[in-house]
Design a protein around this motif. Structure first.
Motif, PDB file in Angstrom:
ATOM      1  N   GLN A 169      84.240  41.037  33.097  1.00  0.00           N
ATOM      2  CA  GLN A 169      83.031  41.105  33.921  1.00  0.00           C
ATOM      3  C   GLN A 169      82.367  39.729  33.969  1.00  0.00           C
ATOM      4  OE1 GLN A 169      81.998  43.983  35.539  1.00  0.00           O
ATOM      5  NE2 GLN A 169      83.918  44.883  34.787  1.00  0.00           N
ATOM      6  N   PHE A 170      82.181  39.237  35.179  1.00  0.00           N
ATOM      7  CA  PHE A 170      81.476  37.975  35.391  1.00  0.00           C
ATOM      8  C   PHE A 170      80.487  38.188  36.531  1.00  0.00           C
ATOM      9  CE2 PHE A 170      85.539  36.920  33.460  1.00  0.00           C
ATOM     10  CZ  PHE A 170      85.132  36.119  32.391  1.00  0.00           C
ATOM     11  N   PRO A 171      79.361  38.828  36.236  1.00  0.00           N
ATOM     12  CA  PRO A 171      78.440  39.274  37.290  1.00  0.00           C
ATOM     13  C   PRO A 171      77.813  38.145  38.106  1.00  0.00           C
ATOM     14  CG  PRO A 171      77.488  39.588  35.097  1.00  0.00           C
ATOM     15  CD  PRO A 171      78.923  39.261  34.895  1.00  0.00           C
ATOM     16  N   LEU A 172      77.584  36.981  37.496  1.00  0.00           N
ATOM     17  CA  LEU A 172      76.984  35.894  38.270  1.00  0.00           C
ATOM     18  C   LEU A 172      77.965  35.349  39.302  1.00  0.00           C
ATOM     19  CD1 LEU A 172      74.931  33.922  35.591  1.00  0.00           C
ATOM     20  CD2 LEU A 172      74.182  35.723  37.145  1.00  0.00           C
ATOM     21  N   ALA A 173      79.209  35.172  38.893  1.00  0.00           N
ATOM     22  CA  ALA A 173      80.225  34.731  39.850  1.00  0.00           C
ATOM     23  C   ALA A 173      80.361  35.746  40.982  1.00  0.00           C
ATOM     24  CB  ALA A 173      81.560  34.539  39.151  1.00  0.00           C
ATOM     25  N   GLU A 174      80.349  37.023  40.635  1.00  0.00           N
ATOM     26  CA  GLU A 174      80.489  38.051  41.667  1.00  0.00           C
ATOM     27  C   GLU A 174      79.294  38.055  42.613  1.00  0.00           C
ATOM     28  OE1 GLU A 174      81.587  41.862  40.140  1.00  0.00           O
ATOM     29  OE2 GLU A 174      83.163  41.034  38.879  1.00  0.00           O
ATOM     30  N   GLU A 175      78.094  37.859  42.075  1.00  0.00           N
ATOM     31  CA  GLU A 175      76.905  37.810  42.930  1.00  0.00           C
ATOM     32  C   GLU A 175      76.999  36.650  43.918  1.00  0.00           C
ATOM     33  OE1 GLU A 175      72.082  37.040  42.611  1.00  0.00           O
ATOM     34  OE2 GLU A 175      73.163  37.759  40.856  1.00  0.00           O
ATOM     35  N   ILE A 176      77.452  35.491  43.439  1.00  0.00           N
ATOM     36  CA  ILE A 176      77.597  34.329  44.318  1.00  0.00           C
ATOM     37  C   ILE A 176      78.615  34.618  45.413  1.00  0.00           C
ATOM     38  CG2 ILE A 176      78.391  31.936  44.431  1.00  0.00           C
ATOM     39  CD1 ILE A 176      77.262  31.639  41.533  1.00  0.00           C
ATOM     40  N   HIS A 177      79.748  35.159  45.045  1.00  0.00           N
ATOM     41  CA  HIS A 177      80.819  35.374  46.011  1.00  0.00           C
ATOM     42  C   HIS A 177      80.467  36.467  47.021  1.00  0.00           C
ATOM     43  CE1 HIS A 177      84.166  32.885  44.225  1.00  0.00           C
ATOM     44  NE2 HIS A 177      83.223  32.787  43.312  1.00  0.00           N
ATOM     45  N   LEU A 178      79.582  37.365  46.682  1.00  0.00           N
ATOM     46  CA  LEU A 178      79.161  38.416  47.612  1.00  0.00           C
ATOM     47  C   LEU A 178      78.071  37.967  48.566  1.00  0.00           C
ATOM     48  CD1 LEU A 178      79.076  41.542  45.254  1.00  0.00           C
ATOM     49  CD2 LEU A 178      80.604  41.193  47.211  1.00  0.00           C
ATOM     50  N   THR A 179      77.375  36.879  48.234  1.00  0.00           N
ATOM     51  CA  THR A 179      76.199  36.502  49.011  1.00  0.00           C
ATOM     52  C   THR A 179      76.269  35.114  49.638  1.00  0.00           C
ATOM     53  OG1 THR A 179      75.089  35.704  46.995  1.00  0.00           O
ATOM     54  CG2 THR A 179      74.668  37.988  47.650  1.00  0.00           C
ATOM     55  N   THR A 180      77.261  34.308  49.278  1.00  0.00           N
ATOM     56  CA  THR A 180      77.294  32.913  49.736  1.00  0.00           C
ATOM     57  C   THR A 180      77.830  32.788  51.153  1.00  0.00           C
ATOM     58  OG1 THR A 180      77.951  30.679  49.099  1.00  0.00           O
ATOM     59  CG2 THR A 180      79.614  32.379  48.870  1.00  0.00           C
ATOM     60  N   LEU A 181      77.290  31.826  51.886  1.00  0.00           N
ATOM     61  CA  LEU A 181      77.745  31.538  53.244  1.00  0.00           C
ATOM     62  C   LEU A 181      77.669  30.027  53.463  1.00  0.00           C
ATOM     63  CD1 LEU A 181      78.690  32.902  55.923  1.00  0.00           C
ATOM     64  CD2 LEU A 181      76.308  32.701  56.692  1.00  0.00           C
ATOM     65  N   SER A 182      78.744  29.447  53.998  1.00  0.00           N
ATOM     66  CA  SER A 182      78.812  28.006  54.239  1.00  0.00           C
ATOM     67  C   SER A 182      78.495  27.728  55.703  1.00  0.00           C
ATOM     68  CB  SER A 182      80.198  27.475  53.894  1.00  0.00           C
ATOM     69  OG  SER A 182      80.529  27.771  52.546  1.00  0.00           O
ATOM     70  N   LEU A 183      77.531  26.830  55.926  1.00  0.00           N
ATOM     71  CA  LEU A 183      77.061  26.505  57.267  1.00  0.00           C
ATOM     72  C   LEU A 183      77.697  25.210  57.767  1.00  0.00           C
ATOM     73  CD1 LEU A 183      73.245  27.258  56.782  1.00  0.00           C
ATOM     74  CD2 LEU A 183      75.071  28.827  57.455  1.00  0.00           C
ATOM     75  N   PRO A 184      77.757  25.000  59.073  1.00  0.00           N
ATOM     76  CA  PRO A 184      78.340  23.768  59.616  1.00  0.00           C
ATOM     77  C   PRO A 184      77.629  22.526  59.086  1.00  0.00           C
ATOM     78  CG  PRO A 184      78.042  25.401  61.360  1.00  0.00           C
ATOM     79  CD  PRO A 184      77.345  25.938  60.139  1.00  0.00           C
ATOM     80  N   VAL A 185      78.384  21.612  58.489  1.00  0.00           N
ATOM     81  CA  VAL A 185      77.803  20.374  57.947  1.00  0.00           C
ATOM     82  C   VAL A 185      78.839  19.250  57.954  1.00  0.00           C
ATOM     83  CG1 VAL A 185      78.363  20.822  55.511  1.00  0.00           C
ATOM     84  CG2 VAL A 185      76.277  19.506  56.096  1.00  0.00           C
ATOM     85  N   SER A 186      79.647  19.219  59.005  1.00  0.00           N
ATOM     86  CA  SER A 186      80.747  18.265  59.073  1.00  0.00           C
ATOM     87  C   SER A 186      80.283  16.909  59.596  1.00  0.00           C
ATOM     88  CB  SER A 186      81.837  18.815  59.998  1.00  0.00           C
ATOM     89  OG  SER A 186      82.820  17.843  60.280  1.00  0.00           O
TER      90      SER A 186
END
Length: 361
Positions: free
Chosen positions: A326-343
Motif C-alpha cells: 500500500q502506497f496511498p500517497l503515490a496512488e492519490e497523485i496518480h489518480l489526480t494528476t494532469l499534465s498541461l501544455p508547457v512545451s
C-alpha cells in the motif's frame, strides 16, 4: 487545437543546424564513439558542473549501468520513490536488486526525506532519487542521510536537465547523475539517448568499460559489459540543442509562471520556492475530478497527458515484487494528476487560453 506536444514544431528552430551536423557526421565516416560524442560529453559535463559525462544508449541503461558499476549482491536493497516512472524501478530489478519504495512529499512529489531512515535496513546499499517533473529532490536533506548510512546515491535526472537546488545542478549531488535524452525532454534528441555524470575517475572508467562490451581497447574485454553507447549522430544533434537549453528552460518557466498566476485555487499547483530552479519538463496540476477535467479540455481543443496513470506498485509486471503493498500517497497523485501544455513550441497565448478554459470548469 492546442496540442500537448508536437516534436516537429519543437525542433524546427534547430532544423537547419541539424542538417549541417548530419552532413558533417556523414562526411566524417565515424558513427560510434567518435568526436561528436566526446565533444558532447565534455560540453554537458561542463554545463552540469560535473567532472565527467559518459554517453549511453538511453536513460534506463544509464540507471542500470550506474548500479552495475558497484559490487552489490543479489537481493541488496535500493530505496526508490513510490511515485516515479517505471524505468527507475526496472533498473533496480534488472540488476538483481530489491526496490524498496518510499512515499513522496505531497508538496513536491519527490521522495520524502522524513521517511528515508525508517526504510533503511541492513541490506540497503543505495538510494535512487528522482527529480520528478523538473524539480530537484530535497538533496540538501537526503545527502546527509546517504552519507550517514554510507549509501550510494544515484540521481535519476531524466526530467531535470538544468534544474538546480541552491545553485547546484541536478546530477552533481550524488555518485551518479543519470539522464535521458528521449525526444520530449527539455534536452531531447531525435531518438533515444542518455548519459551518466560523475566526479569519480574510478566510476567514469568503469562505465567506459561497461557501456562498450567491457572493453576500452578493440577486441580486448576486461569485464562483462553491454552495448550501450550514445549514437554519434544523436550526440551531434544534442550539441546543437544544448546551446539553447537555458533558453528552453526559461521559456518553459515563463509558461509555468502564467499557470501559477492565472489558475484558480481549485487546482493544486506545483509548489515553487526560490531555492529551487524548476525546469518544468512537465507542468502538472492535481484535481479530484481529473478525468472529467481532461475530457472537458479535450472537447474544447486542449490536449493533456497523465504522468502517470498507474503507479509502479500497481503495474501488472510489478505485482510479484509489491503484492499487497500500500502506497496511498503515490496512488492519490496518480489518480489526480494532469499534465498541461508547457512545451518549447507553446506560446503565452496558448497557455492563456488553457487557463481561461480551466477556470470555467
Amino acid at each position: 487545437m492546442i496540442e500537448y506536444e508536437n516534436l516537429g514544431q519543437l525542433n524546427k528552430p534547430f532544423a537547419e543546424e541539424y542538417r549541417r551536423q548530419l552532413d558533417a557526421v556523414l562526411e566524417s565516416g565515424w558513427f560510434i564513439l567518435g568526436a561528436q560524442v566526446k565533444e558532447f560529453e565534455r560540453s554537458f559535463a561542463a554545463y552540469c558542473g560535473s567532472q565527467h559525462c559518459l554517453g549511453v544508449a538511453n536513460g534506463l541503461d544509464a540507471l542500470t549501468l550506474a548500479l552495475r558499476s558497484y559490487s552489490f549482491q543479489p537481493g541488496d536493497e535500493v530505496l526508490v520513490p513510490s511515485n516515479t516512472y517505471i524505468a527507475t524501478v526496472l533498473s533496480i530489478i534488472q540488476c538483481g536488486l530489491t526496490p524498496v519504495l518510499v512515499e513522496p512529499d505531497l508538496a513536491t512529489y519527490n521522495m520524502n526525506p522524513a521517511l528515508i531512515e525508517s526504510a533503511i535496513t541492513k541490506r540497503t546499499v543505495a538510494i535512487m532519487v528522482v527529480h520528478l517533473y523538473g524539480k530537484c529532490a530535497a538533496m540538501d536533506q537526503i545527502m546527509p542521510l546517504a552519507q550517514k548510512h554510507r549509501l550510494v546515491m544515484i540521481e535519476d535526472c531524466a526530467q531535470a536537465h538544468g534544474a538546480s537546488l541552491k545553485g547546484k545542478k541536478a546530477g552533481t549531488f550524488g555518485d551518479f547523475g543519470a539522464f535521458s535524452f528521449y525526444p520530449t525532454k527539455n534536452l531531447g534528441a531525435l531518438g533515444d539517448g542518455g548519459c551518466l555524470t560523475t566526479d569519480s575517475e574510478v566510476l567514469q572508467r568503469k562505465i567506459a568499460y561497461l557501456r562498450n562490451y567491457g572493453s576500452d581497447r578493440k577486441y580486448y574485454n576486461e569485464v562483462i559489459g553491454v552495448n550501450s553507447r550514445l549514437d554519434e549522430l544523436q550526440a551531434a544533434f544534442l550539441r546543437v540543442k544544448l546551446r539553447s537549453l537555458d533558453k528552453i528552460n526559461e521559456h518553459k518557466r515563463s509558461l509555468a509562471a502564467l499557470y501559477q498566476q492565472g489558475l484558480k485555487s481549485d487546482f493544486i499547483k506545483p509548489v515553487v520556492h526560490p531555492d529551487y530552479y524548476d525546469v518544468f519538463h512537465i507542468y502538472n496540476i492535481r484535481h479530484p475530478r481529473r478525468d472529467a477535467l481532461r475530457e472537458y479540455l479535450e472537447k474544447n481543443g486542449v490536449k493533456t497527458e497523465i504522468h502517470y496513470p498507474v503507479p509502479p506498485h500497481r503495474q501488472k509486471a510489478m505485482l510479484p515484487y509489491f503484492q499487497g503493498a500500500q502506497f496511498p500517497l503515490a496512488e492519490e497523485i496518480h489518480l489526480t494528476t494532469l499534465s498541461l501544455p508547457v512545451s518549447y513550441m507553446h506560446t503565452a497565448d496558448d497557455v492563456t487560453r488553457v487557463i481561461e478554459l480551466m477556470n470555467k470548469f
